[in-house]
Scaffold this motif. Sequence first.
Motif, mmCIF file in Angstrom:
data_model
loop_
_atom_site.group_PDB
_atom_site.id
_atom_site.type_symbol
_atom_site.label_atom_id
_atom_site.label_comp_id
_atom_site.label_asym_id
_atom_site.label_seq_id
_atom_site.Cartn_x
_atom_site.Cartn_y
_atom_site.Cartn_z
ATOM 1 N N PHE A 9 -5.665 -2.680 -3.620
ATOM 2 C CA PHE A 9 -7.004 -2.102 -3.458
ATOM 3 C C PHE A 9 -7.012 -1.040 -2.361
ATOM 4 O O PHE A 9 -7.706 -0.027 -2.475
ATOM 5 C CB PHE A 9 -8.023 -3.205 -3.159
ATOM 6 N N ARG A 10 -6.249 -1.266 -1.290
ATOM 7 C CA ARG A 10 -6.177 -0.274 -0.214
ATOM 8 C C ARG A 10 -5.579 1.032 -0.723
ATOM 9 O O ARG A 10 -5.984 2.117 -0.305
ATOM 10 C CB ARG A 10 -5.352 -0.834 0.946
ATOM 11 N N GLU B 225 -12.758 -0.818 -2.354
ATOM 12 C CA GLU B 225 -12.200 -0.959 -1.014
ATOM 13 C C GLU B 225 -12.686 -2.240 -0.334
ATOM 14 O O GLU B 225 -12.015 -2.759 0.563
ATOM 15 C CB GLU B 225 -12.550 0.263 -0.167
ATOM 16 N N ASP B 226 -13.830 -2.751 -0.757
ATOM 17 C CA ASP B 226 -14.331 -3.998 -0.171
ATOM 18 C C ASP B 226 -13.457 -5.193 -0.549
ATOM 19 O O ASP B 226 -13.492 -6.226 0.136
ATOM 20 C CB ASP B 226 -15.772 -4.255 -0.621
ATOM 21 N N ASP C 260 -10.208 -5.187 -0.471
ATOM 22 C CA ASP C 260 -9.178 -5.231 0.563
ATOM 23 C C ASP C 260 -9.650 -6.124 1.712
ATOM 24 O O ASP C 260 -8.943 -7.057 2.140
ATOM 25 C CB ASP C 260 -8.896 -3.802 1.038
ATOM 26 N N LYS C 261 -10.859 -5.885 2.216
ATOM 27 C CA LYS C 261 -11.397 -6.687 3.316
ATOM 28 C C LYS C 261 -11.563 -8.146 2.909
ATOM 29 O O LYS C 261 -11.299 -9.059 3.700
ATOM 30 C CB LYS C 261 -12.748 -6.115 3.752
ATOM 31 N N ARG D 288 -5.980 2.103 -3.649
ATOM 32 C CA ARG D 288 -6.886 2.516 -4.737
ATOM 33 C C ARG D 288 -6.192 2.460 -6.087
ATOM 34 O O ARG D 288 -6.552 3.175 -7.022
ATOM 35 C CB ARG D 288 -7.490 3.891 -4.482
ATOM 36 N N THR E 92 0.834 -1.206 0.000
ATOM 37 C CA THR E 92 0.000 0.000 0.000
ATOM 38 C C THR E 92 0.866 1.252 0.000
ATOM 39 O O THR E 92 0.637 2.194 -0.782
ATOM 40 C CB THR E 92 -0.917 0.017 1.236
ATOM 41 N N GLN F 155 -9.483 -1.242 -8.822
ATOM 42 C CA GLN F 155 -10.873 -0.963 -8.486
ATOM 43 C C GLN F 155 -11.703 -2.233 -8.669
ATOM 44 O O GLN F 155 -11.265 -3.189 -9.300
ATOM 45 C CB GLN F 155 -11.427 0.147 -9.393
#
Length: 389
Positions: free
Chosen positions: A363-364, A320-321, A323-324, A366, A79, A369
Amino acid sequence: MASDMVLGTQRLIRTDDNWRRAAKLLTTAGITVGGSKPWDIQVHHPGTFDRILTRGSLGLGESYMDGWWDCEQVDELITRILRARLDEQVGRAGWLWASLKARLTNLQSQQRAWQVGRAHYDLGNNLYEAMLDPAMAYSCGYWPQAQTLQQAQEAKLDLICQKLQLQPGMSLLDIGCGWGSLMLFAARHYQVRCVGLTVSKEQARLGAEKAGDLPVRFELTDYRQFNERGEQRFDRIASVGMFEHVGQKNYRTFFDMARRCLRDDGLFLLHTIGKNQAGAGIDPWIEKYIFPNGALPSASEIAFYSEEDFVMEDWHNFGEDYDKTLMAWHERFEAAWPALKDRYGERFYRMWRYYLLCCAGTFRARDNQLWQVVLSPCGQAGGYRRPLM
């Protein structure tokens, strides 16, 4: 002997220079070589930075696989590297070669389409059953209200069904269906009939077992070989996490195929990872070790290649989802590793761990996407309304 000593000195000087250069670059991202923060890099091999500075992403990933460096939080390291745009300053030759190769060659031709099935999706259902949720959804979950991976994946599947406005008795084509998570969910909860396409023998086999008596059929075929004359048309089409394997040279063919299979009043939902700029190519390490012949689309490419066949009804970004989702997969993979290690081995462990954490970092930051795009052949009568989420 003298020449060997001189050569050895030159190598040492080059290594020291690269070490200093790399340490300076990393400092701009808040990363310290040998530091105590969880995202600091711990270097074990003197050639590490030679390898990274000359080969970029490929050198970074391969040197990690070989145990040349470690980091407590690889995801946060990546990141910070991306946010500081350090990737643009090293190893550009690898990116340029990957981009050139993609432009000159159709890396996703019908003949090559089966490679990713064999190399990635057929690695072993035991690996994916351990890492994924019970439905084995291998794509980004939807986390606004979810507390667990299973909840996030069920929310994503239901979101797709709602966006497609599924009704009992409808037919759904799933292009790149995986183990059938969307089809099984739609058949159970929305009473629709489903056909799924995959290039993975393991996915088709296990998916059919999981489907049981549900009105769900798996076809082991490349999308270009399915319904070539347009004789079979569906009420709805979805493609979830498959478009990343299509490639720019085949985007028009893909959308033409979807249009050929869709009724005039139908809807098509495309769920795909995307990149911020057209023509940037895929990460060389990911392409070599994880997804052979992969290619991430840009927003402009999706819009350009779909416009001859479809009206764009809706565009939803929840990158961002991912990343989770990836961090949840990583947690499950780590917990399952003692039962998997005898089959896969230590180098695979480091490769797979790096894959999950590196992608979470993209993804964190950005840098990547996650898009859901809803398309219709003629524009939905009365306008399209995205469901409340």
